[in-house]
Write a protein that holds these residues in place. Structure first.
Motif, PDB file in Angstrom:
ATOM      1  N   MET A   1       0.819  -1.200   0.000  1.00 20.60           N
ATOM      2  CA  MET A   1       0.000   0.000   0.000  1.00 20.60           C
ATOM      3  C   MET A   1       0.855   1.254   0.000  1.00 20.60           C
ATOM      4  O   MET A   1       0.535   2.225   0.638  1.00 20.60           O
ATOM      5  CB  MET A   1      -0.910   0.013   1.230  1.00 20.60           C
ATOM      6  N   SER A   2       1.963   1.215  -0.702  1.00 17.82           N
ATOM      7  CA  SER A   2       2.869   2.341  -0.659  1.00 17.82           C
ATOM      8  C   SER A   2       2.514   3.436  -1.643  1.00 17.82           C
ATOM      9  O   SER A   2       3.060   4.518  -1.565  1.00 17.82           O
ATOM     10  CB  SER A   2       4.301   1.869  -0.917  1.00 17.82           C
ATOM     11  N   SER A   3       1.640   3.164  -2.592  1.00 18.69           N
ATOM     12  CA  SER A   3       1.211   4.209  -3.507  1.00 18.69           C
ATOM     13  C   SER A   3       0.310   5.189  -2.769  1.00 18.69           C
ATOM     14  O   SER A   3      -0.649   4.826  -2.115  1.00 18.69           O
ATOM     15  CB  SER A   3       0.452   3.608  -4.695  1.00 18.69           C
ATOM     16  N   HIS A   4       0.628   6.490  -2.944  1.00 19.44           N
ATOM     17  CA  HIS A   4      -0.124   7.511  -2.211  1.00 19.44           C
ATOM     18  C   HIS A   4      -1.589   7.514  -2.593  1.00 19.44           C
ATOM     19  O   HIS A   4      -2.476   7.555  -1.745  1.00 19.44           O
ATOM     20  CB  HIS A   4       0.513   8.875  -2.496  1.00 19.44           C
ATOM     21  N   SER A   5      -1.882   7.461  -3.908  1.00 18.95           N
ATOM     22  CA  SER A   5      -3.282   7.504  -4.322  1.00 18.95           C
ATOM     23  C   SER A   5      -4.024   6.248  -3.911  1.00 18.95           C
ATOM     24  O   SER A   5      -5.183   6.317  -3.499  1.00 18.95           O
ATOM     25  CB  SER A   5      -3.380   7.706  -5.839  1.00 18.95           C
ATOM     26  N   LEU A   6      -3.390   5.080  -4.014  1.00 18.37           N
ATOM     27  CA  LEU A   6      -4.051   3.843  -3.605  1.00 18.37           C
ATOM     28  C   LEU A   6      -4.361   3.878  -2.125  1.00 18.37           C
ATOM     29  O   LEU A   6      -5.426   3.450  -1.685  1.00 18.37           O
ATOM     30  CB  LEU A   6      -3.177   2.641  -3.933  1.00 18.37           C
ATOM     31  N   GLY A   7      -3.439   4.397  -1.341  1.00 18.37           N
ATOM     32  CA  GLY A   7      -3.694   4.497   0.090  1.00 18.37           C
ATOM     33  C   GLY A   7      -4.922   5.334   0.377  1.00 18.37           C
ATOM     34  O   GLY A   7      -5.754   4.995   1.207  1.00 18.37           O
ATOM     35  N   ARG A   8      -5.062   6.444  -0.323  1.00 14.90           N
ATOM     36  CA  ARG A   8      -6.230   7.283  -0.110  1.00 14.90           C
ATOM     37  C   ARG A   8      -7.505   6.544  -0.493  1.00 14.90           C
ATOM     38  O   ARG A   8      -8.508   6.590   0.216  1.00 14.90           O
ATOM     39  CB  ARG A   8      -6.114   8.554  -0.951  1.00 14.90           C
ATOM     40  N   ILE A   9      -7.482   5.856  -1.636  1.00 17.55           N
ATOM     41  CA  ILE A   9      -8.684   5.155  -2.096  1.00 17.55           C
ATOM     42  C   ILE A   9      -9.125   4.117  -1.086  1.00 17.55           C
ATOM     43  O   ILE A   9     -10.266   4.104  -0.624  1.00 17.55           O
ATOM     44  CB  ILE A   9      -8.427   4.478  -3.455  1.00 17.55           C
ATOM     45  N   ALA A  10      -8.229   3.222  -0.733  1.00 16.57           N
ATOM     46  CA  ALA A  10      -8.591   2.110   0.143  1.00 16.57           C
ATOM     47  C   ALA A  10      -8.999   2.595   1.512  1.00 16.57           C
ATOM     48  O   ALA A  10      -9.980   2.120   2.084  1.00 16.57           O
ATOM     49  CB  ALA A  10      -7.423   1.137   0.269  1.00 16.57           C
ATOM     50  N   HIS A  11      -8.313   3.578   2.029  1.00 17.23           N
ATOM     51  CA  HIS A  11      -8.505   3.907   3.425  1.00 17.23           C
ATOM     52  C   HIS A  11      -9.587   4.962   3.658  1.00 17.23           C
ATOM     53  O   HIS A  11     -10.220   4.978   4.700  1.00 17.23           O
ATOM     54  CB  HIS A  11      -7.170   4.303   4.029  1.00 17.23           C
ATOM     55  N   LYS A 296     -24.886 -13.355  14.204  1.00 16.50           N
ATOM     56  CA  LYS A 296     -25.094 -12.183  15.029  1.00 16.50           C
ATOM     57  C   LYS A 296     -23.772 -11.460  15.279  1.00 16.50           C
ATOM     58  O   LYS A 296     -22.737 -12.097  15.469  1.00 16.50           O
ATOM     59  CB  LYS A 296     -25.721 -12.565  16.368  1.00 16.50           C
ATOM     60  N   GLN A 297     -23.803 -10.134  15.271  1.00 15.90           N
ATOM     61  CA  GLN A 297     -22.672  -9.251  15.566  1.00 15.90           C
ATOM     62  C   GLN A 297     -21.582  -9.275  14.492  1.00 15.90           C
ATOM     63  O   GLN A 297     -20.523  -8.683  14.675  1.00 15.90           O
ATOM     64  CB  GLN A 297     -22.056  -9.573  16.936  1.00 15.90           C
ATOM     65  N   TRP A 298     -21.845  -9.940  13.371  1.00 12.32           N
ATOM     66  CA  TRP A 298     -20.898  -9.959  12.274  1.00 12.32           C
ATOM     67  C   TRP A 298     -21.430  -9.114  11.118  1.00 12.32           C
ATOM     68  O   TRP A 298     -22.638  -8.946  10.955  1.00 12.32           O
ATOM     69  CB  TRP A 298     -20.657 -11.384  11.771  1.00 12.32           C
ATOM     70  N   SER A 299     -20.505  -8.587  10.301  1.00 10.87           N
ATOM     71  CA  SER A 299     -20.877  -7.864   9.087  1.00 10.87           C
ATOM     72  C   SER A 299     -19.905  -8.221   7.972  1.00 10.87           C
ATOM     73  O   SER A 299     -18.720  -8.466   8.223  1.00 10.87           O
ATOM     74  CB  SER A 299     -20.843  -6.348   9.309  1.00 10.87           C
ATOM     75  N   PHE A 300     -20.425  -8.244   6.752  1.00  8.01           N
ATOM     76  CA  PHE A 300     -19.575  -8.356   5.564  1.00  8.01           C
ATOM     77  C   PHE A 300     -19.233  -6.949   5.085  1.00  8.01           C
ATOM     78  O   PHE A 300     -20.102  -6.074   5.019  1.00  8.01           O
ATOM     79  CB  PHE A 300     -20.300  -9.115   4.456  1.00  8.01           C
ATOM     80  N   LEU A 301     -17.977  -6.718   4.752  1.00 10.45           N
ATOM     81  CA  LEU A 301     -17.526  -5.410   4.286  1.00 10.45           C
ATOM     82  C   LEU A 301     -16.929  -5.529   2.885  1.00 10.45           C
ATOM     83  O   LEU A 301     -16.250  -6.511   2.567  1.00 10.45           O
ATOM     84  CB  LEU A 301     -16.454  -4.840   5.219  1.00 10.45           C
ATOM     85  N   GLY A 302     -17.156  -4.533   2.062  1.00 13.68           N
ATOM     86  CA  GLY A 302     -16.553  -4.500   0.739  1.00 13.68           C
ATOM     87  C   GLY A 302     -16.055  -3.109   0.401  1.00 13.68           C
ATOM     88  O   GLY A 302     -16.679  -2.110   0.769  1.00 13.68           O
ATOM     89  N   ILE A 303     -14.917  -3.026  -0.273  1.00  8.33           N
ATOM     90  CA  ILE A 303     -14.324  -1.759  -0.678  1.00  8.33           C
ATOM     91  C   ILE A 303     -13.873  -1.873  -2.129  1.00  8.33           C
ATOM     92  O   ILE A 303     -13.279  -2.873  -2.525  1.00  8.33           O
ATOM     93  CB  ILE A 303     -13.092  -1.408   0.188  1.00  8.33           C
ATOM     94  N   ALA A 304     -14.123  -0.844  -2.920  1.00  9.27           N
ATOM     95  CA  ALA A 304     -13.584  -0.774  -4.276  1.00  9.27           C
ATOM     96  C   ALA A 304     -13.280   0.681  -4.579  1.00  9.27           C
ATOM     97  O   ALA A 304     -14.005   1.584  -4.147  1.00  9.27           O
ATOM     98  CB  ALA A 304     -14.565  -1.336  -5.295  1.00  9.27           C
ATOM     99  N   GLY A 305     -12.201   0.913  -5.314  1.00 11.27           N
ATOM    100  CA  GLY A 305     -11.875   2.292  -5.644  1.00 11.27           C
ATOM    101  C   GLY A 305     -10.844   2.411  -6.733  1.00 11.27           C
ATOM    102  O   GLY A 305     -10.088   1.472  -7.022  1.00 11.27           O
ATOM    103  N   GLY A 320      -4.019   4.134  -8.840  1.00 13.44           N
ATOM    104  CA  GLY A 320      -4.215   2.943  -8.027  1.00 13.44           C
ATOM    105  C   GLY A 320      -5.638   2.432  -8.127  1.00 13.44           C
ATOM    106  O   GLY A 320      -6.584   3.202  -8.288  1.00 13.44           O
ATOM    107  N   THR A 321      -5.756   1.116  -8.065  1.00 11.58           N
ATOM    108  CA  THR A 321      -7.051   0.441  -8.038  1.00 11.58           C
ATOM    109  C   THR A 321      -7.039  -0.542  -6.882  1.00 11.58           C
ATOM    110  O   THR A 321      -6.017  -1.201  -6.641  1.00 11.58           O
ATOM    111  CB  THR A 321      -7.305  -0.328  -9.346  1.00 11.58           C
ATOM    112  N   VAL A 322      -8.134  -0.639  -6.166  1.00 13.38           N
ATOM    113  CA  VAL A 322      -8.210  -1.594  -5.061  1.00 13.38           C
ATOM    114  C   VAL A 322      -9.590  -2.224  -5.021  1.00 13.38           C
ATOM    115  O   VAL A 322     -10.603  -1.554  -5.259  1.00 13.38           O
ATOM    116  CB  VAL A 322      -7.884  -0.923  -3.710  1.00 13.38           C
ATOM    117  N   ILE A 323      -9.638  -3.527  -4.779  1.00 14.64           N
ATOM    118  CA  ILE A 323     -10.890  -4.255  -4.546  1.00 14.64           C
ATOM    119  C   ILE A 323     -10.635  -5.188  -3.365  1.00 14.64           C
ATOM    120  O   ILE A 323      -9.750  -6.044  -3.430  1.00 14.64           O
ATOM    121  CB  ILE A 323     -11.313  -5.073  -5.774  1.00 14.64           C
ATOM    122  N   THR A 324     -11.364  -4.995  -2.284  1.00 13.78           N
ATOM    123  CA  THR A 324     -11.157  -5.831  -1.102  1.00 13.78           C
ATOM    124  C   THR A 324     -12.489  -6.208  -0.473  1.00 13.78           C
ATOM    125  O   THR A 324     -13.510  -5.541  -0.689  1.00 13.78           O
ATOM    126  CB  THR A 324     -10.303  -5.130  -0.024  1.00 13.78           C
TER     127      THR A 324
END
Length: 331
Positions: A1-11, A296-305, A320-324
């Motif tokens: 995650m060292s790319s500056h733009s990718l870091g912004r997208i994912a986080h 119970k108390q669990w959630s599925f999370l998805g990120i794309a950017g 940068g592109t990220v899919i998690t």
């Protein structure tokens, strides 16, 4: 995650996921006692950046670097304690202040909820986890050496100012490069001084949340960041804007954001003979689905950017592109 733009997208997307409870169920955040959440995200990223530390050799300073594909994994989590009156809270967890810079850090904070339902937060990130960059990014056809970057941060947040839908954040960050050698191989001492990256960073953001109805909201934000670096060619002003659509469904939440920012640097970069100017355009999506498989108390999370930073100096262009995806547990 060292790319500056990718870091912004994912986080920033991760930050949107973390904000869903604040939009959908604020009362749960202030239940007395000990509580928290933890999540692990895993997925795929593609980066193209001269500052991606996988690109240890570059044959040209007139390009944005080679593209890299990789798997990624990162944690998110917070542990908090709320007093019996439900108006004071201490917490520690993923440093959301530094997430937009693509690094993970521990943050310690205190929150005070006021009678008008506004919240004041004071937080400190001691900089326990270092990221990596190049000692001298401007050497060609030889292995570039890595060095650690340490960032400490103090921030103040005033959510729902005076009970309104306006919020404000101010943050002060101190960034130190362990072994700063920019320009050492090929440039004079005066030119090297212009390239020094140690800096104090002042960040401010004003945002407004407009609730269209119980299940739909729009959030707009503007930001200004001043970077006072030891080198004038690295000092800059950055102006940013975001628009986010947040949609609540019966068991899920979706947030889609468009982001733009523009940076202008103080003096000409001696390596390239001109001032750096950057424009970043990014889009990211965050999704949460509660109680998958009836857990119970669990959630599925998805990120794309996806994000692309255009610069007047080709060396600083990156994308940068990220899919998690991952699971989180709330307790």
């Amino acid at each position: 995650m060292s790319s500056h733009s990718l870091g912004r997208i994912a986080h920033i997307s991760a930050l949107l996921i973390a904000s869903f409870p604040g939009y959908a169920a604020t009362a749960k955040d202030w239940q007395p006692g000990l509580s928290g959440d933890i999540a692990v995200m895993a997925g795929y990223s593609h980066t193209r950046s001269q500052f991606d530390t996988d690109n240890n050799v570059t044959d040209s300073l007139d390009s944005q670097g080679q593209g890299r594909d990789s798997g990624i994994i990162f944690p998110l989590g917070t542990l908090k304690y709320t007093n019996q009156a439900g108006d004071k809270q201490v917490y520690m967890g993923s440093n959301q202040s530094d997430l937009i810079y693509g690094r993970f850090n521990l943050e310690l904070g205190y929150k005070q909820r006021l009678q008008d339902n506004s919240v004041i937060t004071i937080a400190y990130a001691p900089g326990l986890i270092a990221s990596e960059t190049w000692k001298d990014p401007f050497v060609t056809n030889v292995n570039r050496e890595e060095t650690d970057v340490n960032t400490k941060a103090l921030r103040l947040i005033y959510d729902r100012i005076l009970g309104t839908n306006f919020s404000f954040e101010f943050a002060l960050r101190e960034r130190e490069i362990d072994n700063e050698e920019s320009g050492l191989a090929n440039f004079t001492p005066d030119e090297q001084a212009l390239l020094r990256r140690d800096s104090d960073i002042y960040y401010s953001q004003l945002s407004y949340l407009h609730r269209i109805n119980q299940d739909l909201a729009l959030r707009g934000a503007t930001s200004y960041t001043r970077t006072d670096a030891d080198g004038d060619a690295m000092s800059n002003d950055r102006y940013g804007a975001d628009i986010t659509v947040i949609k609540n469904f019966e068991r899920s939440n979706l947030a889609v954001t468009l982001h733009y920012d523009y940076s202008e640097y103080d003096k000409a970069n001696p390596v390239f003979g001109k001032k750096q100017e950057d424009s970043l355009l990014a889009a990211y999506l965050a999704y949460r689905y509660a109680e998958p498989f009836g857990w119970k108390q669990w959630s599925f999370l998805g990120i794309a950017g996806y994000g692309y930073s255009d610069s007047k100096i080709n060396f600083y262009e990156n994308e940068g592109t990220v899919i998690t995806a991952g699971l989180s547990y709330h307790f």
